[in-house]
Structure formats: C-alpha cells, structure tokens
Design a protein around this motif. Structure first.
Motif, short mmCIF file in Angstrom:
data_model
loop_
_atom_site.label_atom_id
_atom_site.label_comp_id
_atom_site.label_asym_id
_atom_site.label_seq_id
_atom_site.Cartn_x
_atom_site.Cartn_y
_atom_site.Cartn_z
N TRP A 130 -21.90 19.53 1.63
CA TRP A 130 -21.96 18.96 0.28
C TRP A 130 -20.76 19.46 -0.49
O TRP A 130 -20.43 20.66 -0.45
N GLN A 131 -20.09 18.57 -1.19
CA GLN A 131 -18.92 18.93 -1.99
C GLN A 131 -19.17 18.56 -3.44
O GLN A 131 -19.59 17.44 -3.75
N LEU A 132 -18.96 19.53 -4.31
CA LEU A 132 -19.12 19.29 -5.75
C LEU A 132 -17.82 18.73 -6.30
O LEU A 132 -16.76 19.37 -6.21
N ILE A 133 -17.89 17.55 -6.87
CA ILE A 133 -16.70 16.85 -7.38
C ILE A 133 -16.75 16.78 -8.90
O ILE A 133 -17.70 16.27 -9.47
N ARG A 134 -15.73 17.35 -9.54
CA ARG A 134 -15.60 17.36 -11.00
C ARG A 134 -16.86 17.92 -11.68
O ARG A 134 -17.25 17.47 -12.76
N ASP A 135 -17.49 18.87 -11.01
CA ASP A 135 -18.65 19.59 -11.56
C ASP A 135 -19.86 18.71 -11.85
O ASP A 135 -20.82 19.17 -12.46
N THR A 136 -19.83 17.46 -11.44
CA THR A 136 -20.94 16.57 -11.76
C THR A 136 -21.46 15.77 -10.56
O THR A 136 -22.65 15.49 -10.48
N HIS A 137 -20.59 15.40 -9.64
CA HIS A 137 -20.98 14.54 -8.53
C HIS A 137 -21.01 15.34 -7.22
O HIS A 137 -20.23 16.28 -7.04
N ILE A 138 -21.91 14.96 -6.33
CA ILE A 138 -22.06 15.65 -5.06
C ILE A 138 -21.88 14.65 -3.92
O ILE A 138 -22.57 13.63 -3.85
N LYS A 139 -20.94 14.95 -3.04
CA LYS A 139 -20.70 14.11 -1.87
C LYS A 139 -21.25 14.80 -0.63
O LYS A 139 -20.91 15.94 -0.35
N ALA A 140 -22.11 14.10 0.11
CA ALA A 140 -22.72 14.66 1.31
C ALA A 140 -22.12 14.03 2.56
O ALA A 140 -21.78 12.84 2.57
N VAL A 141 -21.98 14.84 3.61
CA VAL A 141 -21.51 14.34 4.91
C VAL A 141 -22.35 15.01 5.99
O VAL A 141 -22.61 16.21 5.94
N ARG A 142 -22.77 14.22 6.96
CA ARG A 142 -23.48 14.77 8.12
C ARG A 142 -22.56 14.67 9.33
O ARG A 142 -22.08 13.60 9.68
N TYR A 143 -22.31 15.83 9.96
CA TYR A 143 -21.42 15.90 11.11
C TYR A 143 -22.22 16.12 12.39
O TYR A 143 -23.08 17.00 12.46
N PHE A 144 -21.92 15.31 13.39
CA PHE A 144 -22.52 15.46 14.71
C PHE A 144 -21.48 16.17 15.57
O PHE A 144 -20.61 15.53 16.18
#
Length: 249
Positions: free
Chosen positions: A75-89
């Motif tokens: 999970w990456q916090l973007i501009r202190d408001t948005h969260i981007k999730a990535v699932r890695y296999f």
C-alpha cells in the motif's frame, strides 16, 4: 470472527495519532524497516501451525509479505490522502494494481495506519494503557481492551509504530501475533528500497482490465482461485487468507 474484524476497522483520531507517534528519543527510523511476525491460532487444546508475516516499510510504502503463499501486498500513501494497493504474486513475478479510491467489495481503502502498523490508530485510541517499560528505542507500552465478548492485549513499540505482541481471546479461540525479529538499514544489511523496486518491475495488470483479458492463463487461474481481490486486511487466517468483515478469500 465478524465482530473481531469489525473491531479492527479504522477510526481515525487525533489522540490515537499522538499515541502512535510518541516521541521516545529513538534515533532509528520507523519509516524504513523489516518486522517479522509469527501468527498462531489456538482453539481449545488444538493449535494450528504457526505462519509468518513480514512487514516492510520504505517511506510512504508498506508491504505485507506472506512466504506461505508467495504473495506480497503493498500500500502506498499518495499525497497523504489516497492509498494505492498492489498485490504481487512473487512466484510468478506478476502484479495486480488497484487504483486509489477503487471500490473493492463495496469498500474503498481509507486508513493507511491499519496497513502500516497492523492495527489502526482508532483501535489504539480505545485501548487502556496498563504500564510503560524501557526507554528510547526499547520503550514498550502494554495495553488492554475488553470489547463485549473479546479480551485484547497489546504490547506496543511507540518508537517504531509496531506491534510487539498482540493477542485476541474470544469464544474459546486465541489468536496471537508475535514479533520475532526487527531489522533496520541503519544497523543491518537491509535494503528496503530494493525490496519494493524488485516487485515494481513485475509484469502488471490493472484490476479494472482483468475481465477484458480471457487469454492470460495466469489471470484465469488466479481469478478461479479467488486471489485477485484486493488484500482484505493486516490480519490473516493461519492458512494465509485474509480476514475482512463477512468476506474471506
């Protein structure tokens, strides 16, 4: 189980942020580290095999790595408001990306603290402090919370915003997360940036595009096995599957 996971839903509060970021005078960074946990579940006299969870941090990114399933979620916090999730296999060197504010199972990822430290700031705010021991980087805060039919105990490391030991007892079941090792780039040969960079180089597919591609054997297999949905929470069953409200992978 539903009550247990609902308890851990994030509730942001200023008081909790103060608790989470307490100034202990520790010079080691809480933003770059690797924490390894052993997760155990006991029902009566029956104990399930212990599993491992590795929590990685690198600045505004956090990862939960599960060796048992060869899956890593970030999970990456973007501009202190948005969260981007990535699932890695990791075994396939493939990734599924979930855009910020993307609604998965009717929910939008909103609480970064939940992912960053395995327990939300809101839950910390509800807990009752019992005692504080140690100093500096070794400061430990022992807390408890009785929530209806559950008894929760926590040993919190405020210098690193980490759980040292977390136990939940309810209806004859006991689940525990115990910190077994903690590594910092300042002290050990640890490259947290490389950990994330390696996975960011995987072949990636946007979650919204998965339904349009029926020719990719990997995607077809993962969809059939139920591994495509965004990670449910920082808390997982003994088999590595996530716990989230009424939904379980």
């Amino acid at each position: 189980m539903q009550r247990f996971s609902l308890l851990l839903i994030a509730i942001f509060s200023v008081t909790a942020m103060k608790t989470a970021k307490a100034d202990t005078g520790c010079t080691l960074s809480s933003q770059s580290l690797k924490a390894t946990y052993q997760v155990t579940t006991t029902r009566g006299n029956s104990a399930s095999p212990a599993t491992t969870l590795m929590l990685w941090r690198d600045g505004n990114k956090v990862a939960h790595q599960y060796p048992q399933t060869n899956i890593t979620e970030t999970w990456q916090l973007i501009r202190d408001t948005h969260i981007k999730a990535v699932r890695y296999f990791d075994g396939h060197k493939r990734a599924i990306e979930y855009q910020p504010n993307e609604r998965i199972h009717g929910k939008v990822e909103k609480d970064f603290s939940y992912r960053y430290q395995l327990i939300s700031d809101g839950v910390l705010a509800k807990m009752v402090e019992q005692e504080t021991v140690g100093e500096g980087c070794n400061t430990e805060v022992k807390m408890t919370l009785n929530d209806q039919a559950q008894h929760i105990t926590l040993t919190w490391l405020p210098a690193f915003r980490l759980i040292k030991d977390f136990q939940v007892e309810a209806k004859g079941m006991k689940r525990e997360w115990r910190l077994t090792s903690l590594a910092h780039p300042d002290k050990e040969k640890l490259d947290t940036h490389a950990f994330f960079a390696e996975r960011e180089a995987y072949q990636s597919t946007d979650y919204a595009d998965i339904g349009d591609d029926h020719t990719d054997p990997f995607l077809t297999k993962m969809v059939n096995q139920g591994f495509i949905e965004a990670g449910a929470s920082g808390f997982y069953h003994q088999d590595g599957h996530a716990i989230e409200g009424q939904h379980k992978h």
